[in-house]
Scaffold this active site. Structure first.
Site, PDB file in Angstrom:
ATOM      1  N   ARG A  46       0.852  -1.209   0.000  1.00 41.18           N
ATOM      2  CA  ARG A  46       0.000   0.000   0.000  1.00 41.18           C
ATOM      3  C   ARG A  46       0.879   1.247   0.000  1.00 41.18           C
ATOM      4  NH1 ARG A  46      -1.466   1.687   4.606  1.00 41.18           N
ATOM      5  NH2 ARG A  46      -2.367  -0.246   5.402  1.00 41.18           N
ATOM      6  N   TYR A  98     -17.208  16.478 -15.136  1.00 42.93           N
ATOM      7  CA  TYR A  98     -17.505  15.043 -15.188  1.00 42.93           C
ATOM      8  C   TYR A  98     -18.577  14.733 -14.126  1.00 42.93           C
ATOM      9  CZ  TYR A  98     -16.911  10.068 -14.367  1.00 42.93           C
ATOM     10  OH  TYR A  98     -17.149   8.736 -14.177  1.00 42.93           O
ATOM     11  N   LYS A 196      -9.203   5.835 -18.926  1.00 46.56           N
ATOM     12  CA  LYS A 196      -9.542   6.354 -20.244  1.00 46.56           C
ATOM     13  C   LYS A 196      -8.333   6.233 -21.184  1.00 46.56           C
ATOM     14  CE  LYS A 196     -13.244   7.109 -17.912  1.00 46.56           C
ATOM     15  NZ  LYS A 196     -13.561   8.370 -17.251  1.00 46.56           N
TER      16      LYS A 196
END
Ligand SMILES: *Cc1c(COP(=O)(O)O)cnc(C)c1O
Length: 381
Positions: A46, A98, A196
């Site tokens: 992490r 968005y 994307k």
């Protein structure tokens, strides 16, 4: 090194242990310590993972930043960014956002006592006035905006924000660093949905922050570990793989978008079309000044409203009706009922997101096939 070369080499030396040219996928969650707190740079995945670190330094190089941080989604990156702005903070945001960002701002952050003011950032004077109205901590920008592809003058916004002592963050998902590098205009933080264009193949969900200064990078790396929205090593590998071809893909996406925009611009079934690479775009000159290319997204308002838009979307054969954008395959979206459904109708329509609006993400298929598909579907609209 020039941009396309940087994408493949910068921040990505061959693996020190084996010479592997591509970053190995280190699936280990933890790393051996030779004595308490003595380690080889990695402790727990992490806080840091070797595959993730290669992606993070490649992202920093692509965006001309001091450091990059990878996240499990674009909204995971945004959530972590917002953790740096506690209750009492004021955010000034672009008004054409968005949908998921809007939802997080309006329906989640506001309840923690964060004030968020929206402004049409295509109007530089109004933006400067709104920023100056009250003490401000963060100025949040998307350019080109989604789905209307409006362009915000980054230099002007950065000047106004920095004068007020605020940090500027730019969501660069639509443009990608191939077409626009906001840090080169003074932006402090760049945000990405790597889902994307950076991933580019519609096969992962991911996000990123890139920081202009090493000091800010330390703070956000601390938050990345403390909040914990980190991506898997395999997802990091896939984004890195996508990043290598970003330059050639963006040129191919734009060729498709140009062919489609040409069909849309003069068609009798189209009330308005939006593509920043056409001289007819209201901010074409600003787009040319600020961007190296115009991307693969084209939007259009279909004459006849929702019913005509739905007929058009159902008639498409090469474009697939699906959320998301930026993959090698062409996708079509109906913002009013899909990506922007969480924005109330009045607010949506005031900004031009009408029921007839469709958003097309042009993939890297042959541009002539994309143009034919759109022309044929308009005939059925
Ligand atoms: C998709 C998207 C996001 C959110 O990213 P996820 O990876 O879906 O969490 C944020 N900003 C823009 C512009 C996007 O297109």
């Amino acid at each position: 090194m020039r941009f396309d070369t940087r994408l493949i080499h910068a921040g990505q030396p061959p693996d020190a242990l084996t010479g592997a040219v591509n970053a190995p996928i280190y699936l280990s969650s933890t790393f051996r310590q030779s004595a308490p707190n003595r380690n080889q740079g990695y402790v727990y995945s992490r806080s840091g993972n070797p595959t993730r670190h290669v992606l993070e330094s490649a992202l920093a190089a692509a965006e001309s930043g001091a450091a990059g941080l990878a996240f499990s989604s674009g909204l995971g990156a945004l959530t972590t960014l917002l953790e740096a702005f506690p209750s009492g903070s004021r955010i000034v945001s672009v008004d054409d956002l968005y949908g998921g960002t809007w939802r997080l701002f309006e329906h989640h952050r506001k309840q923690f006592g964060v004030r968020i003011d929206y402004v049409d950032m295509t109007d530089a004077d109004r933006t400067a006035a709104t920023i100056a109205e009250a003490p401000v901590d963060l100025v949040y920008v998307e350019t080109p905006t989604n789905p209307l592809l409006r362009i915000v003058d980054l230099r002007a916004v950065v000047r106004a924000a920095h004068r007020a002592g605020a940090v500027v963050a730019v969501d660069n998902t639509f443009a990608t660093p191939a077409n626009q590098r906001p840090i080169e205009f003074g932006t402090d933080i760049v945000l990405h949905s790597t889902t994307k264009y950076l991933g580019g193949h519609s096969d992962i969900i991911g996000g990123a922050l890139v920081l202009r200064s090493a000091r800010a990078a330390e703070r956000y790396a601390w938050l990345q570990n403390a909040v914990g929205a980190v991506p898997s090593p395999f997802d990091c590998f896939l984004v890195l793989r996508g990043l290598h071809t970003l330059g050639v893909r963006m040129r191919a996406h734009e060729a498709g978008a140009r062919a489609v925009a040409e069909v849309l611009e003069h068609h009798r079934k189209v009330a308005a079309s939006y593509f920043p690479g056409r001289p007819s775009h209201a901010q074409y000159r600003l787009a040319r000044r600020q961007m190296d290319g115009f991307g693969g997204i084209v939007s259009a308002d279909i004459v006849g409203g929702r019913r005509a838009a739905v007929r058009f979307l159902r008639a498409l054969r090469v474009f697939t009706l699906a959320e998301s954008l930026g993959g090698v395959e062409s996708l079509a979206d109906h913002p009013a009922s899909m990506t922007h459904a969480s924005v109330p109708r009045a607010e949506r329509e005031a900004h031009g997101v009408t029921d007839g609006l469709v958003r097309l993400s042009c993939g890297i298929e042959d541009p002539a096939d994309l143009a034919d598909d759109v022309r044929r579907a308009l005939g059925r609209a």
